[in-house]
Scaffold this motif. Sequence first.
Motif, PDB file in Angstrom:
ATOM      1  N   TYR A 196       5.615  -1.145   2.458  1.00  0.00           N
ATOM      2  CA  TYR A 196       4.615  -0.695   1.487  1.00  0.00           C
ATOM      3  C   TYR A 196       4.464  -1.663   0.313  1.00  0.00           C
ATOM      4  CZ  TYR A 196       5.310   3.566   4.161  1.00  0.00           C
ATOM      5  OH  TYR A 196       5.424   4.471   5.192  1.00  0.00           O
ATOM      6  N   GLU A 197       5.023  -2.867   0.432  1.00  0.00           N
ATOM      7  CA  GLU A 197       4.894  -3.918  -0.591  1.00  0.00           C
ATOM      8  C   GLU A 197       5.373  -3.425  -1.949  1.00  0.00           C
ATOM      9  OE1 GLU A 197       0.863  -5.255  -0.486  1.00  0.00           O
ATOM     10  OE2 GLU A 197       1.087  -6.225   1.456  1.00  0.00           O
ATOM     11  N   GLY A 240       2.424  -2.170  -9.144  1.00  0.00           N
ATOM     12  CA  GLY A 240       3.153  -2.062  -7.880  1.00  0.00           C
ATOM     13  C   GLY A 240       4.408  -2.890  -7.831  1.00  0.00           C
ATOM     14  N   GLY A 241       4.623  -3.541  -6.686  1.00  0.00           N
ATOM     15  CA  GLY A 241       5.821  -4.338  -6.492  1.00  0.00           C
ATOM     16  C   GLY A 241       5.882  -5.569  -7.361  1.00  0.00           C
ATOM     17  N   ALA A 242       4.759  -6.014  -7.933  1.00  0.00           N
ATOM     18  CA  ALA A 242       4.777  -7.177  -8.821  1.00  0.00           C
ATOM     19  C   ALA A 242       5.513  -6.893 -10.120  1.00  0.00           C
ATOM     20  CB  ALA A 242       3.345  -7.624  -9.122  1.00  0.00           C
ATOM     21  N   CYS A 243       5.698  -5.637 -10.445  1.00  0.00           N
ATOM     22  CA  CYS A 243       6.437  -5.258 -11.643  1.00  0.00           C
ATOM     23  C   CYS A 243       7.930  -5.261 -11.316  1.00  0.00           C
ATOM     24  CB  CYS A 243       5.990  -3.879 -12.127  1.00  0.00           C
ATOM     25  SG  CYS A 243       6.755  -3.368 -13.681  1.00  0.00           S
ATOM     26  N   LYS A 297       3.633   2.182  -7.569  1.00  0.00           N
ATOM     27  CA  LYS A 297       4.708   2.343  -6.591  1.00  0.00           C
ATOM     28  C   LYS A 297       5.763   1.280  -6.822  1.00  0.00           C
ATOM     29  CE  LYS A 297       2.198  -0.483  -3.208  1.00  0.00           C
ATOM     30  NZ  LYS A 297       1.614  -0.556  -1.857  1.00  0.00           N
ATOM     31  N   GLY A 298       6.845   1.389  -6.059  1.00  0.00           N
ATOM     32  CA  GLY A 298       7.870   0.362  -6.042  1.00  0.00           C
ATOM     33  C   GLY A 298       8.490   0.094  -7.389  1.00  0.00           C
ATOM     34  N   PHE A 341       2.136   5.771  -0.754  1.00  0.00           N
ATOM     35  CA  PHE A 341       2.784   5.598  -2.052  1.00  0.00           C
ATOM     36  C   PHE A 341       4.160   4.961  -1.946  1.00  0.00           C
ATOM     37  CE2 PHE A 341      -0.510   8.551  -3.236  1.00  0.00           C
ATOM     38  CZ  PHE A 341      -0.854   8.129  -4.511  1.00  0.00           C
ATOM     39  N   GLY A 342       4.654   4.757  -0.752  1.00  0.00           N
ATOM     40  CA  GLY A 342       5.863   3.983  -0.587  1.00  0.00           C
ATOM     41  C   GLY A 342       7.144   4.781  -0.694  1.00  0.00           C
TER      42      GLY A 342
END
Length: 837
Positions: free
Chosen positions: A364-365, A424-427, A311-312, A188-189
């Motif tokens: 964790y990207e 995820g990290g794209a947000c 995540k992220g 989950f980062g």
Amino acid sequence: MDPYSPRTHTTGRKKKIGLSQKEYTKITGTIASVRGHRHRSDHLEVNGDSMGHTSGEGNTKSQNDSSFIAETSFVRAPLNSRVVSTPSAPKSSKGKKRQESLDRVPLDIQEALILEDLLFVLSGIEGTYITYSPDYSPEDDDPLRGIKFVVAPSLDSSLSDLVERVLPLGTYYTAIFAFIEQRSHLDFGLVNHALCAAIREMLRDYQTLLSQLEHAFNTSPSFSLQKHWFYVHPTVHTLSLIYQLVLELAVADDPAGDLSSESSSSEEDEEEAARNEALGLGGAKLKAVLSDINKADVVGGMVGGSGILVKGGEVLTIIYERMQNMSGDPTASTIYGKLLKSAGKPYVEMLRDWVASGRLADPYEELLVKESKFIDRGILEVDYTDEYWERRYTLRDGSISPGSSKRHQAGIPPPRSIGGRLPGGACVPPLLETWKHKILLAGKYLNVIRECGIEMPRDKKYSEDDELSMDYEKFYKFIEDAYSHANQTLLQLLLKDQQLIPRLRSLKRYFFMSQSSFLTHLLDLASSELRKSSKSASAAKLQSLLEVALNNDVGTEDAYKEDLKVTMADSGLYDFLLKVVTVSGVVKAEEGNGEGETKKEKEEKKPLQVIEAMQLDYNVKFPLSLVISRKTILRYQLLFRFLLHLKHVEQSLSAMWANQMTAPWRVPVPTHPEFEGWRLRVFLLRARMLAFVQQMFAFVVFEVLEPNWHALEAKLDKVVTVDQLLRDHVDFLDTCLKESMLTSSKLLKACSKLLVVCQTFVLYSSAFTKSANEAIASAQDPEADPSKTKRWNVLNNFETNFNHWFLIHLDCVQFYASSDNVSLLPLVVRLNSVKTG
């Protein structure tokens, strides 16, 4: 052994309740008997093991002697007494018995019993009279939604109403605790880990409150349900805020995707089973393993179809949006603000390391920046799409430039069906939305510098101990300073250390044939080689001839001429350009050719001559290869090949003119007026062709390339960012291609046909000379001239074709000059002079 201590300070309790000593002794005995009833089987087993008998006397003695008070470690940690050491009875029978026991219990005893149960429930443990909801199932229910508790219906209504207000705390606590247990998993980062740590810290205060409540329950005779509600009331709102956040994070993934995946998998069961059996992978064990994996993915918060955890940046976005939506609630703003700051610490640290040193430590990207590790600087040698600069480091949301609505589509996950956020990290967190491009560029600049072997130290103004957060203005000042520093450092490296401007001038001199006569020398030296097939020509010989031509270039001293080399293209210039401009399929209707005709043309296509395939290439090393990349060199090559073709045709027509200065063309034949007319028509057509080619060459060099080059130099003198430098260079080349008519299919077709007519006309030079000699020989009897009809037919065909394509080309130039390419107006004037001439 009884795990609960009997209540002390009976004298004080008696005064507060107002009962007689006899009544008070009866009440306390009832409570003690209720407590002992829960673990009677355990008492009997312990007594039987320790005392060696199970008689009533032995039991009484054991209860009196083996008191929980002796366990001092448990007395000092009262919450430990909440843990039930033995399995409880089945819920249905146990609940039934306990609910019946409240019917005859006095009100004050009910309050004492329910208070003890509440201490269980607030720790997430089922009590005696407050039990799990009948609908609760540990196997089927989602633990992130919490456990619902219900109070026994036989409890007095006045007490039940107050208890109902406290019960949500148990639900909140169990849900939050399950969230912490699940999201603390590695996958989950770091952001989720930091969020769980912050929530765990808040729960520590809640557990401290429970310890104090239990201490008050065991020691204070005045402790009542009303006081209990008074103490926990503020905590209800606090835990409800955390519970709502936990619930939103838990349902942020797409449940519909799981259903669709289940349905799709059921449709493919038979096919997969047959394939697995063929591979030796069939059987129940494999299905069980796959089932466990799928179940773990669903429980782990996977998104249906995309497989990206919450995540992220997505976690930070959800917290920030909740904080904004509940900005009118001071408690919510405080709670969510603390969680956002704590959860954002690892995210800020990753950003800080990226913009300060160019290192992307994102295991964790979770970060908004994505790295494609398979793209390295070595790909610049063969890459015609600038993959290294454009794709090595990108934004996960796919945006490519400030203010641009375009996005990279490859590798961008689809938005969530719930909320519409990228996963995820794209947000990108809303606080960083306006800064994301500077964050990306700062790290990209530093990576280029690091690839050159230059390590970038951290800025001394911001040490490791400085606490930066996304809600601090100091953090954005840090990003701005890091971006400016990285940009200026790389710009200085390119312009000063790597001598970018002299490199570009060298490219302009050789590819645009400006202020250099080396091309004329090369065409003269390699005249015999240029007529060969591109496959049979010697590249080594052409390279040596190029070096000779460069060395003999008078008045030109260039330290970079060693980087030039001769290569052969795989396709003709105009065929390649037509393929490029017709990718969208627009030109298919304009050409009017069917697929069969296109295939026929391909079959009849002759091998390229050297003059049609020859092009220059330019070697450049990193980091200049970012600016002078394969993509930009391709543009230079297209312009060079066009100019080379024009120059070659011009030289051929000039050679034809020199040939027509000989006797057959200059001897007057007054007795043969028909031949005199034909000869003048040949001179005129050759002159018009030569004028057309010269005007085209002069227009491209002096009306297109030179002005645009001076505009580029003016921009480079004022350039402030590396990205602007790259953009200005590519824009310069694109403008040159457009104004040189190499991006319009109609102009390309007309111009190429004209040049083919001129080239073919040159090839008939010897035939024209032969016809002239035959005409002179038959001067005494012009009627007996055997080649009269043939030479007129050939000349008429050339005139017809040249005039036809010239008028089409002129019409196209006039049309585009009056619509979207005003720079063609000087060419209109030049072509009109050729037309009238």
